[in-house]
Design an enzyme around this catalytic site. Structure first.
Site, PDB file in Angstrom:
ATOM      1  N   THR A  81       0.953  -1.094   0.038  1.00 38.01           N
ATOM      2  CA  THR A  81       0.042  -0.152  -0.053  1.00 38.01           C
ATOM      3  C   THR A  81       0.709   1.309   0.004  1.00 38.01           C
ATOM      4  O   THR A  81       1.749   1.395   0.717  1.00 38.01           O
ATOM      5  CB  THR A  81      -1.013  -0.173   1.127  1.00 38.01           C
ATOM      6  OG1 THR A  81      -1.800  -1.186   1.218  1.00 38.01           O
ATOM      7  CG2 THR A  81      -1.690   1.203   1.510  1.00 38.01           C
TER       8      THR A  81
ATOM      9  N   LYS B  22      -1.067  -0.986  -4.229  1.00 37.09           N
ATOM     10  CA  LYS B  22      -2.453  -0.386  -3.955  1.00 37.09           C
ATOM     11  C   LYS B  22      -2.280   0.985  -3.602  1.00 37.09           C
ATOM     12  O   LYS B  22      -1.300   1.381  -2.746  1.00 37.09           O
ATOM     13  CB  LYS B  22      -3.190  -1.410  -2.865  1.00 37.09           C
ATOM     14  CG  LYS B  22      -4.368  -0.549  -2.470  1.00 37.09           C
ATOM     15  CD  LYS B  22      -4.882  -1.727  -1.267  1.00 37.09           C
ATOM     16  CE  LYS B  22      -6.288  -1.176  -0.633  1.00 37.09           C
ATOM     17  NZ  LYS B  22      -5.879  -0.349   0.734  1.00 37.09           N
TER      18      LYS B  22
HETATM   19  C1  LIG Z   1     -11.525   0.636   8.838  1.00 40.22           C
HETATM   20  C2  LIG Z   1     -10.511   0.511   7.658  1.00 40.22           C
HETATM   21  C3  LIG Z   1      -9.316   0.070   7.859  1.00 40.22           C
HETATM   22  C4  LIG Z   1      -8.450  -0.065   6.715  1.00 40.22           C
HETATM   23  N1  LIG Z   1      -7.309  -0.686   6.993  1.00 40.22           N
HETATM   24  C5  LIG Z   1      -6.354  -0.689   6.012  1.00 40.22           C
HETATM   25  C6  LIG Z   1      -5.046  -1.520   5.800  1.00 40.22           C
HETATM   26  O1  LIG Z   1      -4.564  -1.735   7.268  1.00 40.22           O
HETATM   27  N2  LIG Z   1      -4.197  -1.219   4.746  1.00 40.22           N
HETATM   28  C7  LIG Z   1      -4.808  -0.821   3.592  1.00 40.22           C
HETATM   29  O2  LIG Z   1      -3.973  -1.164   2.661  1.00 40.22           O
HETATM   30  N3  LIG Z   1      -5.890  -0.372   3.487  1.00 40.22           N
HETATM   31  C8  LIG Z   1      -6.768  -0.140   4.652  1.00 40.22           C
HETATM   32  N4  LIG Z   1      -8.029   0.341   4.488  1.00 40.22           N
HETATM   33  C9  LIG Z   1      -8.562   0.847   3.319  1.00 40.22           C
HETATM   34  C10 LIG Z   1      -9.133  -0.410   2.233  1.00 40.22           C
HETATM   35  O3  LIG Z   1      -8.162  -1.349   2.153  1.00 40.22           O
HETATM   36  C11 LIG Z   1      -9.927   0.036   1.287  1.00 40.22           C
HETATM   37  O4  LIG Z   1      -8.996   0.815   0.153  1.00 40.22           O
HETATM   38  C12 LIG Z   1     -11.066   1.023   1.027  1.00 40.22           C
HETATM   39  O5  LIG Z   1     -11.616   0.401   2.316  1.00 40.22           O
HETATM   40  C13 LIG Z   1     -12.080   0.757   0.173  1.00 40.22           C
HETATM   41  O6  LIG Z   1     -13.137   1.472   0.175  1.00 40.22           O
HETATM   42  P1  LIG Z   1     -14.369   1.069   0.725  1.00 40.22           P
HETATM   43  O7  LIG Z   1     -14.275   0.673   2.291  1.00 40.22           O
HETATM   44  O8  LIG Z   1     -15.368   2.147   0.584  1.00 40.22           O
HETATM   45  O9  LIG Z   1     -14.848  -0.173   0.074  1.00 40.22           O
HETATM   46  C14 LIG Z   1      -8.792   0.392   5.631  1.00 40.22           C
HETATM   47  C15 LIG Z   1     -10.155   0.916   5.390  1.00 40.22           C
HETATM   48  C16 LIG Z   1     -11.078   0.974   6.321  1.00 40.22           C
HETATM   49  C17 LIG Z   1     -12.459   1.210   6.126  1.00 40.22           C
END
Ligand SMILES: Cc1cc2nc3c(=O)[nH]c(=O)nc-3n(C[C@H](O)[C@H](O)[C@H](O)COP(=O)(O)O)c2cc1C
Length: 400
Positions: A171, A267
Site C-alpha cells: 500500500t 495499492k
Molecule cells: C476501517 C478500515 C481500515 C483499513 N485498513 C487498511 C489497511 O490496514 N491497509 C490498507 O491497505 N488499506 C486499509 N483500508 C483501506 C481499504 O483497503 C480500502 O482501500 C477501502 O476500504 C476501500 O473503500 P471502501 O471501504 O469504500 O470499500 C482500510 C479501510 C477501512 C475502512
C-alpha cells in the site's frame, strides 16, 4: 396515550438475514457498535470529501442496457492474478477488524473462502498471517505497510511466503497517517483507554463492551514484537502510522519486487504516470485506490481516476479499483470502465460488525445477488461481455 409497540430484538445473525442492502448492514453495525468504533470503520479523513466522492462517482455513471439477450444463465466467474475467482470481487485489507467483532478478520476471510474470492489480510489486522492461513484458507493476499524498521516488514513478508499467500500487496498511499477527525473527537486514543469522554459511549453498547472487558481488547497480532510498548488494538492505526516509513520510494519498492517471488500488487495509485512506472518495475497488478477516503482528503474519486489508468496500462497489467463499492451495479460500472475487479472494504466490514461471519457472508451474498441481477438487466452473460459500451458518464448520453 398510545402504548409503544414492543420492539422485537433479533439476534445478530437473524437481523442480517433481513438486511437487503449493504446500507442495511451499515445500519445494523451502527446499532451494535459504540459510536467511536462505528466512526472508526465508517469515517474518512478531514472533511470526508473524497469519502463521499468515491461513492458519488458511481452515481455519475449510467447504464445503457442491451435488450433481447438470453440472460437465463449468467456466469460471474473470472480470473484474478492468474487464478479463478467466483466473481470480480476481492476483499480489501482492513486493520483492527477485531474491534468490530472478535475474530472478525477470520470471519471475513472464511466468508471470502466460502464465496470463492480472494481475501487480503492487513499488516494491522487483528489476526496473524499464520492464523488466517490455518483458520480460513482460501485464496490469500498479504498487504504490507513499510515500517521504518524495514527488516520487520521483510520478516512479515517472509512469514506470508511461508504460509502460502499467493500475492503481496504494497500500500503506497500512506506515507503518513491521514487526519481522521471523527477518531480524535470521539477520544479514540493511543493506547486505547476508557476515559470520562468515551465511557458513556462504550457503556451504551454492553454487547460490544462486556466481552472487551472480560476477554481483553484484541491486538494487532502481526505487530506483536514490533515495539517494546504494548500494542493496543485501538491505537493500532496511530501506532502503526508513527512507525511507517515516509521515506519509502521507488528504490524501496524495487527491492521488494526483487525479493518477493510471487505476484506483486501495488495499492493506492491514481496517476497514470505512476501506473506506467509500476508496470515497468514489474508489478503484476495495481489497485486504483485512495484508501477509502481515509488518507488524502480532496484526492480524486477512484472511479474518476480509473479510465486514464486503464488507457495507459490496462493492456499490460491487471487494474483493480476500490472505494465506495456498495452495490453489485458498482462492480459492473467499474468493469465497464476497464477494471478487472473491485476490492471491497466497508461492504464486508459493516456485515462483520453487525453479525460476525454471518454478516460478512450476507454482505457478499447481497453483492453477488445484485451483480447477477444487474448483469441480466444489462443484457450481459459473462464478465467478459461487460464493456465500455454498457455505460455513459456524466449522464450526457455519450459513451466512454
Ligand atoms: C476501517 C478500515 C481500515 C483499513 N485498513 C487498511 C489497511 O490496514 N491497509 C490498507 O491497505 N488499506 C486499509 N483500508 C483501506 C481499504 O483497503 C480500502 O482501500 C477501502 O476500504 C476501500 O473503500 P471502501 O471501504 O469504500 O470499500 C482500510 C479501510 C477501512 C475502512
Amino acid at each position: 396515550m398510545t402504548e409503544a409497540a414492543p420492539q422485537v430484538v433479533l439476534a445478530p445473525a437473524q437481523a442480517v438475514a433481513r438486511a437487503y442492502s449493504i446500507e442495511d448492514l451499515r445500519r445494523l453495525a451502527r446499532r451494535r457498535l459504540p459510536r467511536a468504533m462505528f466512526d472508526f470503520f465508517d469515517g474518512g479523513a478531514e472533511e470526508e470529501a473524497t469519502l463521499r466522492d468515491n461513492r458519488a462517482a458511481f452515481g455519475r455513471v449510467r447504464f445503457v442496457p442491451k435488450v433481447l439477450v438470453d440472460v437465463s444463465r449468467v456466469d460471474t466467474r473470472t480470473a484474478l492474478l492468474g487464478a479463478p475467482s467466483s466473481m470480480p470481487i476481492a476483499i480489501a485489507p482492513t486493520g483492527a477488524v477485531g474491534l468490530g467483532w472478535r475474530n472478525g478478520d477470520v470471519a471475513i476471510a472464511r466468508a471470502a473462502a466460502a464465496h470463492g474470492i480472494p481475501y487480503s489480510l492487513s499488516t494491522s489486522g487483528t489476526a496473524s498471517v499464520e492464523r488466517i492461513a490455518e483458520e480460513a484458507g482460501g485464496r490469500l493476499w498479504f498487504q504490507a505497510y513499510i515500517f521504518k524498521k524495514r527488516e520487520f516488514t521483510m520478516q512479515l513478508v517472509e512469514r506470508a511466503r511461508r504460509a502460502g499467500y499467493e500475492a503481496l500487496m504494497i500500500t503506497v498511499d500512506l506515507p503518513v497517517g491521514g487526519k481522521r477527525e471523527r477518531d480524535s473527537r470521539n477520544g479514540l486514543t493511543i493506547p486505547f483507554s476508557i476515559s470520562p469522554r468515551n465511557f458513556l459511549d462504550f457503556a451504551s453498547r454492553p454487547a460490544w463492551a462486556l466481552p472487551m472487558l472480560l476477554r481483553g481488547v484484541p491486538v494487532m497480532e502481526n505487530l506483536l514484537g514490533y515495539t517494546p510498548e504494548k500494542v493496543s488494538s485501538t491505537g493500532l492505526a496511530s501506532i502503526a502510522g508513527r512507525n511507517y516509513d515516509p521515506s519509502f520510494d521507488w528504490d524501496g519498492l524495487k527491492a521488494i519486487r526483487d525479493a518477493w517471488p510471487r505476484k506483486l500488487v501495488v495499492k493506492g495509485v491514481v496517476r497514470p504516470e505512476d501506473a506506467e512506472r509500476l508496470v515497468t518495475l514489474g508489478c503484476d497488478a495495481l489497485v486504483v485506490s485512495n484508501h477509502g477516503g481515509r488518507q488524502l482528503d480532496g484526492a480524486i474519486a477512484t472511479l474518476d481516476a480509473l479510465p486514464a489508468i486503464v488507457r495507459s496500462v490496462g493492456s499490460r497489467t491487471a487494474v483493480m479499483v476500490d472505494g465506495g463499492v456498495r452495490r453489485g451495479a458498482d462492480v459492473v460500472k467499474a468493469l465497464a470502465l476497464g477494471a478487472q475487479a473491485v476490492l471491497v472494504g466497508r461492504a464486508t466490514l459493516y456485515g462483520v460488525c453487525a453479525a460476525g461471519e454471518a454478516g460478512a457472508l450476507r454482505g457478499l451474498e447481497i453483492l453477488r445477488d445484485e451483480l447477477v441481477r444487474c448483469m441480466q438487466l444489462c443484457g450481459v452473460r459473462t464478465v467478459g461481455e461487460i464493456g465500455p459500451d454498457l455505460v455513459v458518464r456524466d449522464n450526457r448520453g455519450e459513451r466512454s
